[in-house]
Design a protein around this motif. Structure first.
Motif, PDB file in Angstrom:
ATOM      1  N   THR A 149      37.046  25.600  40.578  1.00  0.00           N
ATOM      2  CA  THR A 149      36.466  26.675  41.658  1.00  0.00           C
ATOM      3  C   THR A 149      36.397  28.020  40.591  1.00  0.00           C
ATOM      4  O   THR A 149      37.330  28.417  39.954  1.00  0.00           O
ATOM      5  CB  THR A 149      36.990  26.874  42.948  1.00  0.00           C
ATOM      6  OG1 THR A 149      38.789  27.165  42.604  1.00  0.00           O
ATOM      7  CG2 THR A 149      37.341  25.618  43.511  1.00  0.00           C
ATOM      8  N   ASN A 199      32.634  25.874  45.613  1.00  0.00           N
ATOM      9  CA  ASN A 199      32.492  27.375  45.076  1.00  0.00           C
ATOM     10  C   ASN A 199      31.897  28.336  45.959  1.00  0.00           C
ATOM     11  O   ASN A 199      31.106  29.096  45.479  1.00  0.00           O
ATOM     12  CB  ASN A 199      31.708  27.212  43.715  1.00  0.00           C
ATOM     13  CG  ASN A 199      32.757  26.775  42.743  1.00  0.00           C
ATOM     14  OD1 ASN A 199      33.452  27.467  41.967  1.00  0.00           O
ATOM     15  ND2 ASN A 199      32.308  25.377  42.372  1.00  0.00           N
ATOM     16  N   HIS A 218      26.810  32.178  39.114  1.00  0.00           N
ATOM     17  CA  HIS A 218      28.059  33.041  39.561  1.00  0.00           C
ATOM     18  C   HIS A 218      28.178  34.335  38.588  1.00  0.00           C
ATOM     19  O   HIS A 218      28.416  35.283  39.143  1.00  0.00           O
ATOM     20  CB  HIS A 218      29.018  32.011  39.590  1.00  0.00           C
ATOM     21  CG  HIS A 218      30.523  32.644  39.997  1.00  0.00           C
ATOM     22  ND1 HIS A 218      31.234  33.185  38.891  1.00  0.00           N
ATOM     23  CD2 HIS A 218      31.032  33.033  41.188  1.00  0.00           C
ATOM     24  CE1 HIS A 218      32.403  33.795  39.612  1.00  0.00           C
ATOM     25  NE2 HIS A 218      32.262  33.548  40.971  1.00  0.00           N
TER      26      HIS A 218
END
Length: 244
Positions: free
Chosen positions: A17, A49, A150
């Motif tokens: 994660t 996530n 991300h």
């Protein structure tokens, strides 16, 4: 050539994660029918996530929104050495529509890697527009995609944080300067200066305010209101020595 290289020794997803903001993953509707076997993996990985998954009719294969930043992806899961023109045609079209756009390509064999490199130059791709990310399998490619989205979101949040910090610093410095100027008026203290700031505004606004306006909008005495009005509006007054 602008390419992200994946670790070729990795053959299975790590399921690790990522720390930081999650977001939304928009997946092209066609993926439901074309890749049903990997949907469970994708859903599980996104959930781990903190990403929500939505199926929508979009032109790219995926659009991630993370930290307020959108990143689009084309995901080429099967590189056909004999039919690459459609891939590059699609990439050329989409790269003009998205500021942040990546192409993930599964290239498990040397023949496919060589074909991709030759095609990249044949179709005169512009370096970094977009960035191509070669991977060995779909799972690895999807992990790479989530990490790119991300990291882009984290970077934007950091930049926003730095901007807010700079703005707060500038605000504090401005307030300190304001207090220094206003409290230089004989008889005016920090409380009076804050009252004037909230009710009247800047030093320039206070300088334009009349004695009556100051009295109507603050709790300052008539003597202080008179002093402020004269001090800021009469150069002869504020430039001469005062005895308090």
């Amino acid at each position: 050539m602008d390419m992200h290289l994946s670790d070729s020794s990795t053959s299975a997803p790590s399921h690790a994660t990522l720390s930081g903001p999650g977001g939304v993953c928009l997946m092209r509707n066609a993926w439901k029918g074309e890749h049903p076997s990997v949907i469970n993996f994708i859903s599980s990985f996104l959930s781990a996530n903190s990403f929500r998954l939505n199926f929508v009719p979009i032109a790219p294969d995926f659009i991630f929104n993370c930290g307020g930043l959108s990143v689009a992806f084309v995901f080429v899961t099967n590189w056909d050495c004999n039919n690459v023109s459609l891939i590059f045609s699609r990439v050329q079209k989409l790269r003009t529509q998205f500021a942040r756009f990546y192409v993930i390509i599964t290239l498990p064999a040397k023949q496919q890697i060589d074909s991709f490199i030759q095609s990249y130059f044949k179709f005169e791709m512009v370096i970094g527009k977009p960035t191509f990310v070669p991977v060995q399998d779909i799972e690895m490619g999807f992990e790479k995609m989530v990490k790119i989205a991300h990291s882009s979101g984290v970077y934007k949040q950091q930049k926003i944080g730095e901007k807010l910090k700079a703005e707060r610093k500038q605000l504090v410095q401005g307030m300190n300067f304001y207090l220094k100027v206003v409290t230089s008026i004989p008889g005016v203290d920090n409380h009076d200066a804050n009252a004037l700031s909230q009710a009247i505004g800047s030093v320039q606004a206070i300088a334009k305010a009349s004695k009556d306006q100051i009295l109507e909008n603050t709790d300052l005495s008539a003597e202080k209101a008179e002093m402020i009005s004269r001090f800021l509006r009469d150069p002869k007054f504020y430039s001469s020595p005062k005895i308090t």
